[in-house]
Design an enzyme around this catalytic site. Structure first.
Site, mmCIF file in Angstrom:
data_model
loop_
_atom_site.group_PDB
_atom_site.id
_atom_site.type_symbol
_atom_site.label_atom_id
_atom_site.label_comp_id
_atom_site.label_asym_id
_atom_site.label_seq_id
_atom_site.Cartn_x
_atom_site.Cartn_y
_atom_site.Cartn_z
ATOM 1 N N HIS A 192 0.855 -1.199 0.000
ATOM 2 C CA HIS A 192 0.000 0.000 0.000
ATOM 3 C C HIS A 192 0.885 1.241 0.000
ATOM 4 C CE1 HIS A 192 -2.919 3.050 1.015
ATOM 5 N NE2 HIS A 192 -3.872 2.186 0.710
ATOM 6 N N PHE A 205 -9.348 -7.564 14.783
ATOM 7 C CA PHE A 205 -9.335 -6.296 15.513
ATOM 8 C C PHE A 205 -10.743 -5.705 15.506
ATOM 9 C CE2 PHE A 205 -5.240 -7.483 14.584
ATOM 10 C CZ PHE A 205 -4.981 -7.433 13.230
ATOM 11 N N ASP A 259 -13.200 -3.439 15.300
ATOM 12 C CA ASP A 259 -13.448 -2.025 14.992
ATOM 13 C C ASP A 259 -14.922 -1.850 14.669
ATOM 14 O OD1 ASP A 259 -12.846 -1.732 11.434
ATOM 15 O OD2 ASP A 259 -13.668 -3.348 12.596
ATOM 16 N N ASP A 316 -8.813 -10.773 8.815
ATOM 17 C CA ASP A 316 -9.269 -9.417 9.168
ATOM 18 C C ASP A 316 -8.878 -8.417 8.076
ATOM 19 O OD1 ASP A 316 -8.384 -6.660 10.210
ATOM 20 O OD2 ASP A 316 -9.836 -7.314 11.699
ATOM 21 N N ASP A 359 -10.375 -4.699 3.936
ATOM 22 C CA ASP A 359 -10.178 -4.159 2.579
ATOM 23 C C ASP A 359 -11.407 -4.436 1.717
ATOM 24 O OD1 ASP A 359 -6.663 -5.072 2.634
ATOM 25 O OD2 ASP A 359 -7.627 -3.183 3.168
HETATM 26 N N1 LIG Z 1 -10.353 -4.562 11.861
HETATM 27 C C1 LIG Z 1 -9.567 -3.654 11.283
HETATM 28 N N2 LIG Z 1 -9.766 -2.345 11.560
HETATM 29 C C2 LIG Z 1 -8.951 -1.456 10.942
HETATM 30 C C3 LIG Z 1 -7.918 -1.825 10.073
HETATM 31 C C4 LIG Z 1 -7.284 -0.625 9.659
HETATM 32 C C5 LIG Z 1 -6.104 -0.468 8.750
HETATM 33 N N3 LIG Z 1 -5.919 -1.619 7.956
HETATM 34 C C6 LIG Z 1 -5.127 -1.527 6.770
HETATM 35 C C7 LIG Z 1 -3.701 -1.563 7.035
HETATM 36 C C8 LIG Z 1 -3.207 -2.777 6.758
HETATM 37 C C9 LIG Z 1 -4.248 -3.676 6.317
HETATM 38 O O1 LIG Z 1 -3.856 -4.453 5.207
HETATM 39 C C10 LIG Z 1 -5.373 -2.773 5.943
HETATM 40 O O2 LIG Z 1 -5.290 -2.435 4.586
HETATM 41 C C11 LIG Z 1 -7.966 0.423 10.252
HETATM 42 N N4 LIG Z 1 -8.957 -0.109 11.023
HETATM 43 C C12 LIG Z 1 -10.039 0.564 11.733
HETATM 44 O O3 LIG Z 1 -11.075 0.782 10.765
HETATM 45 C C13 LIG Z 1 -11.821 1.962 11.119
HETATM 46 C C14 LIG Z 1 -11.732 2.953 9.970
HETATM 47 O O4 LIG Z 1 -12.200 2.298 8.795
HETATM 48 P P1 LIG Z 1 -12.430 3.194 7.436
HETATM 49 O O5 LIG Z 1 -13.628 4.128 7.749
HETATM 50 O O6 LIG Z 1 -12.728 2.176 6.358
HETATM 51 O O7 LIG Z 1 -11.162 3.990 7.228
HETATM 52 C C15 LIG Z 1 -11.178 2.500 12.388
HETATM 53 O O8 LIG Z 1 -11.817 1.925 13.504
HETATM 54 C C16 LIG Z 1 -9.759 1.924 12.291
HETATM 55 O O9 LIG Z 1 -9.170 1.822 13.579
HETATM 56 C C17 LIG Z 1 -7.716 -3.209 9.802
HETATM 57 O O10 LIG Z 1 -6.835 -3.659 9.031
HETATM 58 N N5 LIG Z 1 -8.578 -4.080 10.439
#
Ligand SMILES: Nc1nc2c(c(CN[C@H]3C=C[C@H](O)[C@@H]3O)cn2[C@@H]2O[C@H](COP(=O)(O)O)[C@@H](O)[C@H]2O)c(=O)[nH]1
Length: 383
Positions: free
Chosen positions: A95, A279, A281, A356, A361
């Site tokens: 990325h 995780f 979220d 996850d 994604d």
């Molecule tokens: N469960 C889970 N939650 C994640 C991520 C990530 C970053 N992941 C990237 C980095 C490496 C990976 O390959 C992913 O490409 C952010 N968050 C949460 O999402 C929310 C924002 O969402 P949106 O409105 O769409 O930007 C916020 O609570 C944030 O804390 C994850 O991976 N898993």
């Protein structure tokens, strides 16, 4: 003090495990306070996997659906075994906003990012917080990464704990300045989290999270306990049906991002990385409901439809998050069983982290379909 959290760092230096093997079937972790009086009874926190099981077995407004679990498991299995695997350990650094190295600079970047990795959503009808970087406008989680990189490009040492341990609110606001009319949410709370984390790292770990990472002796479980013991902003816990449960979303994604960035090597090598859960979220529940792996009760759907603001620890919030974690555990188990039956299990890595990442994604790539499932709205520092 209701909960006693501080644990002398040399307890970790001597490698004393803080996991107290309980006589009960589920593992609990009792906070042991070295310099202070022993923690009072009832201060046991279930680790995320045991917490998820505890919640899923008792949840009334969120149900796990086996058909949806199987359907999602098939999607994941295609992702890991396809000609062009869409799920693999080597994709994190691809990325454009993620670090391209696996050194101390990358680890300091990840720690800063995950200390601030929470609450990016904006109320319906409000312009999103956004940051322009690299010729693109970034929103949500990626706006945080874009702002960090924008600061670094300007020569601001924003990933240095010494710098952010004494950062002013004004400087923080300018580092995370929005390119729309909407400012980054919870700036004061982000400042407090940075001050706490920066001061601990400067005072106890020679100014870098790498030194704390090295003290975990390549154990994700030890590092998880160290992070939640040292940084209160990572202490993502709640009370549910007589137990203290945890999701530890930011502590777990911190470990997972380091593992993924380093592809499980060097600073990112962990012997027990599979102990890390999904995780919890506000995005994964959306996609799990859309895929039919989770089902909300009418009462919960009505609550969500009214844009109700949740509080950390609300029963409905705990059930959404706990059942989401448990659903991903069941999906991982389903995929592993299927791969083993085809003698493919040794060829690929499948764990809650990669599932996850794929689902997170996937939700972004299919937002037009998934986002009719409302997120549970909460302003908190945990996710
Ligand atoms: N469960 C889970 N939650 C994640 C991520 C990530 C970053 N992941 C990237 C980095 C490496 C990976 O390959 C992913 O490409 C952010 N968050 C949460 O999402 C929310 C924002 O969402 P949106 O409105 O769409 O930007 C916020 O609570 C944030 O804390 C994850 O991976 N898993």
């Amino acid at each position: 003090m209701r909960r006693i959290h501080r644990i002398a760092s040399h307890v970790f230096d001597s490698g004393i495990s803080l996991l107290v093997k309980s006589t009960r079937p589920v593992r609990v972790w009792t906070r042991v306070c070295h310099k202070m009086r022993p923690s009072t009874g009832g201060d046991e926190v279930l680790l995320p996997r045991e917490s998820a099981r505890w919640v899923a077995e008792r949840s009334t407004d969120v149900k796990i659906c086996q058909d949806g679990i199987k359907k999602t498991a098939q999607l994941i299995e295609e992702g890991v075994t396809g000609a062009e695997p869409s799920i693999s350990l080597g994709r994190w650094r691809e990325h454009q906003l993620n670090p391209k190295t696996t050194d101390k600079a990358a680890i300091d970047w990840i720690f800063l990012c995950d200390t601030l990795n929470f609450s990016f959503w904006t109320p319906p009808g409000t312009e999103k917080y956004a940051v322009n970087y690299g010729g693109q406008s970034w929103t949500g989680y990626w706006s945080l990464c874009a702002a960090i990189n924008r600061a670094l490009d300007k020569g601001i040492p924003v990933t240095d704990p010494k710098y952010y341990s004494t950062l002013s609110e004004q400087t923080l606001a300018s580092v995370f300045k929005s390119d729309t009319a909407t400012a980054m949410p919870l700036l004061k709370e982000r400042l407090a989290a940075l001050h706490e984390a920066g001061q601990v790292l400067v005072e106890k770990y020679d100014g870098s999270f790498v030194n704390m990472l090295k003290k975990s002796n390549k154990s994700a479980g030890t590092l998880l306990r160290m992070v939640v013991a040292e940084f209160s902003s990572y202490r993502d816990e709640a009370d549910y049906m007589g137990k203290r449960v945890s999701c530890y979303k930011r502590a777990q994604i911190l470990i997972a991002d380091i593992w993924a960035c380093c592809e499980g090597q060097g600073l990112g090598a962990f012997d027990d990385i599979d102990s890390i859960t999904m995780f919890a979220d506000y995005r994964i529940p959306q996609v799990l409901v859309w895929l039919g792996a989770l089902q909300y009760s009418d009462k919960l759907n009505e609550t969500l439809a009214k844009d109700t603001m949740f509080e950390s620890g609300d029963r409905l919030e705990v059930e959404i998050r706990g059942c989401s974690i448990w659903a991903v555990e069941l999906i991982v188990e389903e995929v592993r069983k299927s791969l083993a039956s085809k003698k493919l299990d040794s060829a690929v890595i499948v764990n809650a982290i990669l599932v996850d990442h794929y689902l997170w994604d996937y939700r972004r790539d299919h937002a037009a379909e998934t986002d009719h499932i409302p997120i549970h709205k909460i302003r908190c520092i945990y996710y």
